[in-house]
Each structure stands twice: as C-alpha cells, then as structure tokens.
Design a protein around this motif. Structure first.
Motif, short mmCIF file in Angstrom:
data_model
loop_
_atom_site.label_atom_id
_atom_site.label_comp_id
_atom_site.label_asym_id
_atom_site.label_seq_id
_atom_site.Cartn_x
_atom_site.Cartn_y
_atom_site.Cartn_z
N ILE A 33 0.84 -1.19 0.00
CA ILE A 33 0.00 0.00 0.00
C ILE A 33 0.88 1.25 0.00
N GLY A 34 0.25 2.40 -0.21
CA GLY A 34 0.96 3.66 -0.18
C GLY A 34 0.29 4.65 -1.11
N PRO A 35 0.62 5.93 -0.97
CA PRO A 35 0.02 6.95 -1.84
C PRO A 35 0.50 6.80 -3.27
N ASN A 36 -0.15 7.51 -4.17
CA ASN A 36 0.30 7.52 -5.57
C ASN A 36 1.75 8.00 -5.64
N GLY A 37 2.54 7.31 -6.45
CA GLY A 37 3.94 7.67 -6.58
C GLY A 37 4.84 7.14 -5.48
N ALA A 38 4.31 6.27 -4.62
CA ALA A 38 5.10 5.76 -3.51
C ALA A 38 6.18 4.77 -3.96
N GLY A 39 5.96 4.13 -5.12
CA GLY A 39 6.91 3.15 -5.62
C GLY A 39 6.43 1.72 -5.56
N LYS A 40 5.18 1.51 -5.11
CA LYS A 40 4.70 0.14 -4.92
C LYS A 40 4.55 -0.61 -6.25
N THR A 41 4.04 0.04 -7.28
CA THR A 41 3.90 -0.63 -8.57
C THR A 41 5.26 -0.90 -9.20
N THR A 42 6.20 0.01 -9.01
CA THR A 42 7.56 -0.23 -9.52
C THR A 42 8.20 -1.38 -8.78
N VAL A 207 2.82 -4.12 3.67
CA VAL A 207 4.06 -3.38 3.45
C VAL A 207 3.66 -2.03 2.89
N ALA A 208 3.97 -0.98 3.64
CA ALA A 208 3.57 0.37 3.25
C ALA A 208 4.79 1.13 2.73
N MET A 209 4.61 1.79 1.57
CA MET A 209 5.69 2.54 0.95
C MET A 209 5.35 4.01 0.84
N ARG A 210 6.41 4.80 0.85
CA ARG A 210 6.28 6.24 0.60
C ARG A 210 7.61 6.75 0.06
N ASP A 211 7.55 7.52 -1.00
CA ASP A 211 8.75 8.12 -1.59
C ASP A 211 9.83 7.08 -1.92
N GLY A 212 9.39 5.92 -2.39
CA GLY A 212 10.34 4.90 -2.84
C GLY A 212 10.91 4.03 -1.76
N SER A 213 10.51 4.24 -0.51
CA SER A 213 11.05 3.47 0.61
C SER A 213 9.94 2.76 1.37
N VAL A 214 10.28 1.69 2.06
CA VAL A 214 9.34 1.01 2.94
C VAL A 214 9.32 1.75 4.27
N VAL A 215 8.15 2.27 4.65
CA VAL A 215 8.03 3.03 5.89
C VAL A 215 7.33 2.24 6.98
N ALA A 216 6.69 1.14 6.65
CA ALA A 216 6.05 0.29 7.64
C ALA A 216 5.89 -1.11 7.05
N ASP A 217 6.12 -2.11 7.87
CA ASP A 217 6.03 -3.51 7.44
C ASP A 217 5.67 -4.33 8.65
N ALA A 218 4.41 -4.79 8.71
CA ALA A 218 3.94 -5.46 9.92
C ALA A 218 2.65 -6.23 9.61
N PRO A 219 2.21 -7.07 10.55
CA PRO A 219 0.89 -7.67 10.40
C PRO A 219 -0.16 -6.59 10.19
N ALA A 220 -1.20 -6.93 9.44
CA ALA A 220 -2.17 -5.93 8.99
C ALA A 220 -2.73 -5.10 10.14
N ARG A 221 -3.08 -5.73 11.26
CA ARG A 221 -3.68 -4.98 12.37
C ARG A 221 -2.73 -3.92 12.91
N GLU A 222 -1.43 -4.21 12.93
CA GLU A 222 -0.46 -3.25 13.48
C GLU A 222 -0.29 -2.03 12.58
#
Length: 252
Positions: A33-42, A207-222
C-alpha cells in the motif's frame, strides 16, 4: 522466498525505489500500500521482472531473476498486471490455457488440461468457458485472468491492483478468492492495493511505501493505527473498531 537486496530503480533523475531490502512470500497474502507515486507498482514490476533494477538484486527461491531463464522462473512465479493486453476475442478457456504455457510450451498434456479444468472450476467459470472476454463483466473478466494465473500452478502470485475498476461487490468477491487461494491452496500472494480497509481485512501482512522506501512492514492490524497511517499518507486517518476489525476513516 522472494528477496530484494538493496534494490534501487531510477527513471531519469528520479529515484522511484530507493535501496529497498525486503523479503516477501512468507505469509499467505501480503498487500503493498501507499500513496500515488510511492513506488509500490515499480517494486511489483521489479519482482515480476517487468523492469530491471539499476542496483541491487532480486531472487525468488534463490534464483536471480535477471539471469534465470523465463521458462524456469515462470514455474515459480505468476504475474498478473493491471493492464492485460490480450485479444478481446479470446474465450475464457483459451485465456486459462495460456497459464500452462511455461509447462507445455504450447503442447498441452493430460496434466496441463487437468490444471486448466481445476482453475476454471475453482473460479466458478464453467458457465463462461466459451464466452469471449469482451462479453464478460469486469468482475467475470478478472476472475478469468486469476484462473489463468492459478492454472500456471506457481508458489508465488503477484497481482497488481486486482480491484481496479470493480464495484464493491466484485472487489469483495476477488479478495475472497485471493484469500482462498492462500488458505486452501498454499499460494503466497503479493498484491498492490489502494484501499486500506480491503488490505486490512484480507491480508496477513501489509508493506507500506512512501517516496520509494518502505516506511512500515507489519501484520495488517499493526499497520491500522492512526500514527502509522499518517506516516504513510501524510494525512490524518481515524481508525475505529467495527465488529472487532480496524476500519480506517478519512474525513478530509
């Protein structure tokens, strides 16, 4: 496992994935997940060998994806892109047959045909097997593409925004099928999702991304905490418990 080691991707002077090290495929369903342009599709495209990294290394089951022959890699990894450029006049059965190409090279065996039938049955597409793709609804068409991926019979499955352009009912139907593939068939699914609540409801890990980096990675509830979601989206998000499940609310 899918492993990314210090992976970087640039387009022109812009770094869209920045020195990411990450392992995927240990859980049933992982959502990017992440905002548009976060890098997730890349990032998705790097793992799926749709683009090559400018630095770093991606391996799947220990195989370097830049040097492993496509036919060998396709027996471990199936990729469903958001945009699928196939002929609209293909039938559902024809499409699902494509999933066996890495194994059959165009000469279907009894085993290949069995996998095709199992996929059509699993996705409940028997009534549509002779229908052309352009005769299907968006939800039916997406099920047909997932059946093609399922027929490929790989451990790892990548899905790029599988809910795109679907209504709420079909979004739920597709995610229920993804969840079943992981739980019933042991698939390891990595999917790009825009809807936070669908990610939280159906995924084991986010796994949450922003600005090309992973900023959060945890079980969904966390991940479903206001401070975490603010760090990802740079906006205030309220999280409430509804029927024992965290739900993100955004009021603008």
């Amino acid at each position: 496992m899918i492993a990314l080691e210090n992976v970087t991707k640039r387009y022109g002077g812009q770094t869209v994935v920045d020195d990411v090290s990450l392992t995927l495929g240990g859980e049933g369903v992982t959502a990017l997940i992440g905002p548009n342009g976060a890098g997730k599709t890349t990032l998705f495209s790097l793992v799926g060998r749709l683009v090559r990294p400018d630095a770093g290394r991606v391996t799947i089951g220990g195989l370097d994806i830049t040097t492993t022959p496509s036919a060998e890699l396709a027996k471990s990894l199936a990729v469903l892109r958001q945009e699928n450029h196939v002929a609209a006049r293909l039938t559902v059965h024809d499409l699902v047959e494509f999933g066996r190409f890495p194994h059959s090279r165009g000469r279907l065996t009894v085993e290949d045909r069995a996998h095709i039938e199992q996929a059509i049955d699993y996705l409940d597409l028997d009534a549509y097997r002779h229908r052309f793709l352009d005769e299907l609804s968006g939800g039916q068409r997406q099920r047909a593409f997932i059946a093609m991926v399922l027929a490929q019979d790989t451990r790892y499955v990548l899905l790029d925004e599988p809910l795109n352009n679907l209504d709420l009912r079909h979004m739920t139907e597709i995610m229920r099928l993804v969840r079943r593939m992981a739980d019933d068939l042991g698939k390891r699914v990595v999917t790009v999702l825009h809807d936070i609540n669908f990610a939280a409801t159906w995924s084991d890990r986010i796994v949450a991304m922003r600005d090309g980096s992973v900023v959060a990675d945890a079980p969904a509830r966390e991940i479903m905490r206001p401070e975490v979601l603010r760090a990802v989206y740079d906006t205030d998000v309220d999280v409430r418990e509804i029927d024992g499940k965290p739900v993100a609310l955004y009021y603008g």
